[in-house]
Scaffold this motif. Structure first.
Motif, PDB file in Angstrom:
ATOM      1  N   VAL A 178      45.063  40.776  34.982  1.00 15.97           N
ATOM      2  CA  VAL A 178      43.902  39.289  35.284  1.00 15.97           C
ATOM      3  C   VAL A 178      43.190  39.119  34.358  1.00 15.97           C
ATOM      4  CG1 VAL A 178      42.054  37.915  36.348  1.00 15.97           C
ATOM      5  CG2 VAL A 178      43.502  39.766  37.173  1.00 15.97           C
ATOM      6  N   LEU A 199      47.602  36.985  40.029  1.00 13.41           N
ATOM      7  CA  LEU A 199      46.691  35.879  38.806  1.00 13.41           C
ATOM      8  C   LEU A 199      45.617  34.539  39.883  1.00 13.41           C
ATOM      9  CD1 LEU A 199      49.180  35.539  36.671  1.00 13.41           C
ATOM     10  CD2 LEU A 199      47.636  37.098  36.542  1.00 13.41           C
ATOM     11  N   SER A 246      43.616  43.957  37.586  1.00 12.32           N
ATOM     12  CA  SER A 246      42.110  43.303  37.038  1.00 12.32           C
ATOM     13  C   SER A 246      42.354  44.113  35.494  1.00 12.32           C
ATOM     14  CB  SER A 246      40.729  44.286  37.053  1.00 12.32           C
ATOM     15  OG  SER A 246      41.295  45.706  36.354  1.00 12.32           O
ATOM     16  N   ASP A 278      45.364  36.064  33.238  1.00 11.84           N
ATOM     17  CA  ASP A 278      44.488  34.508  33.745  1.00 11.84           C
ATOM     18  C   ASP A 278      44.529  33.460  32.835  1.00 11.84           C
ATOM     19  OD1 ASP A 278      44.486  34.654  36.530  1.00 11.84           O
ATOM     20  OD2 ASP A 278      42.350  34.174  35.905  1.00 11.84           O
TER      21      ASP A 278
END
Length: 191
Positions: free
Chosen positions: A74, A100, A71, A78
């Motif tokens: 990301v 991702l 997390s 991302d």
């Protein structure tokens, strides 16, 4: 915002950013109790990096996401990966599709991010390759804040990057409280 009484820390961050602009690789860990200004220092570093035309990649861990693998990663990567072509991203490793969401890689052959150590190591290698791909185009600052709340897969990625730094100009900044995983990260950063 002006940070009062942080001249030494701001100078160290400024030197690290200058080193990266000159082609170097640097790491800075910010360790301290809650409320002492770690996030403000990270913000100041990111602001200076942006002024110096470095790419800024930043993520912050959240306590409610501790059970979500990658997390923190990301959050940091991302949005930028979404601006890249899927072909370029795939060049870093098809395993990125499991980590991702915006990777654009979807051939159905990559399983979702799994908690197993072997899978995570492959994901870490692909993420490091992605960072090297990004860094060949532009030096960057990768900042991870509140790492004490991070999921284990993200912590392992930070450890991986500390031990096997991307071979491109970059600054890795991480901030956390003096609780687990701080000892592991500090030891790896010193090695």
């Amino acid at each position: 915002m002006e940070l009062v009484g942080r001249d030494g820390e701001l100078e160290a961050l400024g030197r690290a950013i200058a080193d990266v602009r000159a082609g170097g690789r640097r790491t800075i860990g910010l360790l301290g109790e809650a409320g002492i200004g770690k996030t403000a220092l990270v913000g100041a570093a990111l602001g200076e990096a942006a002024r110096q035309s470095l790419l800024v990649l930043a993520g912050s861990a959240a306590e409610h996401e501790r059970d979500v693998p990658f997390s923190l990663v990301v959050d940091a990567l991302d949005d930028h990966v979404a601006t890249m072509s899927a072909t370029r991203v795939a060049a870093a490793g098809r395993e990125l599709a499991a980590v991702l969401p915006s990777s654009g890689i979807d051939d159905g052959s990559v399983p979702p991010a799994a908690p197993g150590p072997a899978e995570r190591f492959r994901y870490h290698r692909a993420l490091r390759s992605l960072l090297e791909l990004i860094g060949r185009e532009r030096p960057y600052v990768l900042a991870f804040d509140d790492v004490h709340w991070a999921d284990e897969a993200s912590v392992e990625l930070v450890l991986h990057l500390l031990r096997r730094a991307p071979r491109v100009p970059h600054l890795l900044v991480f901030a956390l409280r003096p609780v687990d995983p701080a000892p592991r990260l500090i030891d790896a950063a010193r090695a």
